[in-house]
Design a protein around this motif. Sequence first.
Motif, PDB file in Angstrom:
ATOM      1  N   ALA A 648       0.813  -1.199   0.072  1.00 28.11           N
ATOM      2  CA  ALA A 648       0.014   0.009  -0.151  1.00 28.11           C
ATOM      3  C   ALA A 648       0.926   1.335  -0.024  1.00 28.11           C
ATOM      4  CB  ALA A 648      -0.788  -0.002   1.282  1.00 28.11           C
ATOM      5  N   LEU A 649       1.842   1.241   0.867  1.00 26.97           N
ATOM      6  CA  LEU A 649       2.871   2.505   0.780  1.00 26.97           C
ATOM      7  C   LEU A 649       3.527   2.652  -0.426  1.00 26.97           C
ATOM      8  CD1 LEU A 649       3.838   4.720   2.552  1.00 26.97           C
ATOM      9  CD2 LEU A 649       5.546   2.932   3.450  1.00 26.97           C
ATOM     10  N   GLY A 650       3.838   1.332  -0.979  1.00 25.11           N
ATOM     11  CA  GLY A 650       4.744   1.510  -2.437  1.00 25.11           C
ATOM     12  C   GLY A 650       3.783   2.161  -3.209  1.00 25.11           C
ATOM     13  N   ASN A 651       2.460   1.565  -3.470  1.00 24.19           N
ATOM     14  CA  ASN A 651       1.480   2.255  -4.326  1.00 24.19           C
ATOM     15  C   ASN A 651       1.387   3.768  -4.050  1.00 24.19           C
ATOM     16  OD1 ASN A 651       1.208  -0.472  -5.313  1.00 24.19           O
ATOM     17  ND2 ASN A 651      -0.896  -0.536  -4.244  1.00 24.19           N
ATOM     18  N   LEU A 652       1.287   4.128  -3.110  1.00 23.48           N
ATOM     19  CA  LEU A 652       1.163   5.642  -2.959  1.00 23.48           C
ATOM     20  C   LEU A 652       2.544   6.569  -3.299  1.00 23.48           C
ATOM     21  CD1 LEU A 652      -0.813   5.559   0.441  1.00 23.48           C
ATOM     22  CD2 LEU A 652      -1.638   6.189  -1.795  1.00 23.48           C
ATOM     23  N   ILE A 653       3.639   5.702  -3.126  1.00 25.18           N
ATOM     24  CA  ILE A 653       4.826   6.503  -3.273  1.00 25.18           C
ATOM     25  C   ILE A 653       5.146   6.391  -5.000  1.00 25.18           C
ATOM     26  CG2 ILE A 653       7.492   6.294  -3.261  1.00 25.18           C
ATOM     27  CD1 ILE A 653       6.996   5.034  -0.452  1.00 25.18           C
ATOM     28  N   THR A 654       4.732   5.165  -5.670  1.00 26.25           N
ATOM     29  CA  THR A 654       4.531   5.223  -6.974  1.00 26.25           C
ATOM     30  C   THR A 654       3.936   6.340  -7.602  1.00 26.25           C
ATOM     31  OG1 THR A 654       5.322   3.066  -6.781  1.00 26.25           O
ATOM     32  CG2 THR A 654       4.416   3.569  -8.891  1.00 26.25           C
ATOM     33  N   ALA A 655       2.689   6.519  -7.002  1.00 25.44           N
ATOM     34  CA  ALA A 655       1.738   7.414  -7.504  1.00 25.44           C
ATOM     35  C   ALA A 655       1.954   9.058  -7.097  1.00 25.44           C
ATOM     36  CB  ALA A 655       0.192   7.225  -7.126  1.00 25.44           C
ATOM     37  N   GLY A 656       3.165   9.191  -6.307  1.00 30.05           N
ATOM     38  CA  GLY A 656       3.320  10.399  -5.943  1.00 30.05           C
ATOM     39  C   GLY A 656       2.498  11.117  -4.816  1.00 30.05           C
ATOM     40  N   GLU A 657       1.795  10.243  -4.572  1.00 32.53           N
ATOM     41  CA  GLU A 657       0.796  10.780  -3.387  1.00 32.53           C
ATOM     42  C   GLU A 657       1.369  10.907  -1.888  1.00 32.53           C
ATOM     43  OE1 GLU A 657      -3.297   9.448  -2.978  1.00 32.53           O
ATOM     44  OE2 GLU A 657      -3.213   8.909  -5.151  1.00 32.53           O
ATOM     45  N   VAL A 658       2.531  10.084  -1.663  1.00 37.71           N
ATOM     46  CA  VAL A 658       3.400  10.240  -0.726  1.00 37.71           C
ATOM     47  C   VAL A 658       4.694  10.048  -1.106  1.00 37.71           C
ATOM     48  CG1 VAL A 658       3.963   8.633   1.513  1.00 37.71           C
ATOM     49  CG2 VAL A 658       1.733   8.742   0.939  1.00 37.71           C
ATOM     50  N   VAL A 659       5.796  10.942  -0.265  1.00 37.17           N
ATOM     51  CA  VAL A 659       7.267  11.190  -0.796  1.00 37.17           C
ATOM     52  C   VAL A 659       7.776  10.622   0.729  1.00 37.17           C
ATOM     53  CG1 VAL A 659       6.675  12.748  -2.442  1.00 37.17           C
ATOM     54  CG2 VAL A 659       7.046  13.767  -0.101  1.00 37.17           C
ATOM     55  N   LYS A 660       9.121  10.485   0.320  1.00 42.45           N
ATOM     56  CA  LYS A 660      10.091   9.958   1.574  1.00 42.45           C
ATOM     57  C   LYS A 660      11.214  10.768   1.619  1.00 42.45           C
ATOM     58  CE  LYS A 660      12.746   6.227   3.108  1.00 42.45           C
ATOM     59  NZ  LYS A 660      13.301   4.955   3.065  1.00 42.45           N
ATOM     60  N   SER A 661      11.611  11.673   2.586  1.00 48.19           N
ATOM     61  CA  SER A 661      12.632  12.571   2.671  1.00 48.19           C
ATOM     62  C   SER A 661      13.895  11.824   2.754  1.00 48.19           C
ATOM     63  CB  SER A 661      12.338  13.570   3.646  1.00 48.19           C
ATOM     64  OG  SER A 661      12.491  12.783   4.978  1.00 48.19           O
ATOM     65  N   SER A 662      15.133  12.718   2.612  1.00 49.36           N
ATOM     66  CA  SER A 662      16.257  11.948   2.733  1.00 49.36           C
ATOM     67  C   SER A 662      16.652  11.535   4.346  1.00 49.36           C
ATOM     68  CB  SER A 662      17.264  12.948   2.269  1.00 49.36           C
ATOM     69  OG  SER A 662      17.036  14.295   3.192  1.00 49.36           O
TER      70      SER A 662
END
Length: 672
Positions: A648-662
């Motif tokens: 689920a988290l991977g799907n959101l990151i792939t769609a640009g809805e969630v981003v992960k900072s450095s």
Amino acid sequence: MVPREQLKPDAAYKQGYSVIPVRPDKKPFFPWKEYQTRRPTVSELTQWGESLKGAGWAAITGKISGIVVLDFDQPHGPETMRSLGLDPHVQTPSGGYHVYFTHPGFEIPTLNGHSKEELGRLFPGLDLRGDGGYVVFNNPTSPYVLLRELAPHPWSSMPDSVRSYMTPKADTLGSTGDPEVVEAGGADTSTLLKRAVDKVAGGEGRNDAGFWLACQLRDHGLIKEDTMRTMNSFRKRCPATNSKGKQEPYTEAEVRATVEQVYSKENRDPWSASPAVLGPATATRAAPITFPDHVITGLAGEFADLYSRHIEASREALFMSFLTCLGSVVGGSVSLDTELAVQPRLFTVILGASGQTRKSTALKAAIGFFKGASLPGFNLCTGVGSSEGLANVVAGIRQGLPPVAAAPVNLLLHADEFKALASKMKIDGSTLLPCLASLYEGNDYENALKASHLKISGINLSLLAASTTGTYEVLFDPSMLDLGLLNRLFIVPVEGERRFAIPRPVDPTARATLQGKLVNLVTSVIKDRPKLAITPEALDIFEKWYLALPDSELATRLDTIALRLMCLLAINSGKLVVDEEIVRIVIDLCVWQFKVRRAFAPIDAINTGARLEESIRRALQKYGSLPLGKLKNRVHSERYGLRTFDTALGNLITAGEVVKSSVGQYSLGISW
């Protein structure tokens, strides 16, 4: 002109200032940092006034009080003030002056001319009192004399030289500094405004960018009037040429037409800037939805203050639990002086994580307090499985009442687990759901069938319940939504904090004193059965808010709840009229409730993965940027399994809805 007297602490508090007591040397009596982010309660002010005889008083400057003060000290300050053409509000004991301005919304530093060399050189004798500072306004031995009514000057009227010195440079500015720009609850309005201006600079049409901005302001909870002010600020920042480069004014009429069009549509999930999109200089995290702490007033405020010093339940949970109990007792005895039969009865649900938020503790504390006061008409039911069962409870109570025709029954339905009550409503053939919905609106319910006839008359029903957040968001089925149960509830999300390993008992004397006040209040209301009038000034404020309510499912019945709260909060404060102060508190509560409804609306998803994706979005919307561990905790990832969560988290990151900072923080990205 006003009499040459000092501003009194209660008057300063009513003006919205965060007030603290100070010693003769102008130093606070105690650590005061917390009052930079919350105003003291009325009971705290009363306690300070009684225990600190001879104290002076100061207002904390900055955003909390909405003021910035220019402090002109002797010997050079008065001349500097005159050279700037300023009209002072207060004369200090030493012959200096204080000039009050409204706070612009972004951080204003507190600076001393003696320690800040550049400030002393540019403006001799001037100290700046902004965020993190305070200004004394009352001293019993050395008066601070009011020279005129203390109405702060607009921020925009401050001399340009002083204002530019106080304003952060463009690369660090967290807000526009524009008095027309109203801050939104879930985002930095200035960030949205800058984004819209950048769209125009990048070649997008003014109307298109303006439409985007108006949608964002609406979706972040701004009323139409405030959106119009911010949109006018956007209009002034736009070029006088259209997208084809031709001279064409961007008129206020065009802006208003855009705003009207936007507010005729349903709200969407709002846009949120993320570090990956805007970069570190301008990025904002979603702000948690915080309870408007200044509304915790009156008898309910005293209860919340007393019990929060002994148990780990939050002040807002204690406050709203007390108000719900109070409404249950006086619901049939007091109303607003309107054509509508408005009774101050609430259906309140406290939300939070299991165990750590002490939801049930707050409910039980309030109920125990009311039971201990031996109030007439405080009737409690701790569980009901059907409308027939509710009818039996009412009949049992009525048997113990005096033989008066159609004697009304007050009843508080206590559902320690709201899920259990909701499950009873879902049973095929159950009429409990329409029964409760009808008894929220009125005092009677009737269901006539071929083989039976159920009738409940003259009941003043209130509800006080608790639920875990995750359960609440997936609890409602279509029948509950269709009958509007959701928008009859006043939901109070709370956070937990460990404070007392072994809670100390509440002081019996303090509790008995407070219960005595409650008994006197309830006895008076039941005897006099007041109809509370609304002052013309209060009515004008409320009408403007009411007419600006968005046409959204999230706003449904907020006006009804507002009327109930007006009645309840007036009685809670010992008032027999609804004045401006009460109406402003009510509006603040309802604006907060609108944001809460949006954040905690039921999740409508057809499978586990989609439900978890929506839970992740909401966690980041409610609490801002989170590390992975805390994000997992917020969505209860253990219930789904690690693989499902990672997917689920991977799907959101792939769609640009969630981003992960450095640094491993997760936050919302741009979803459109």
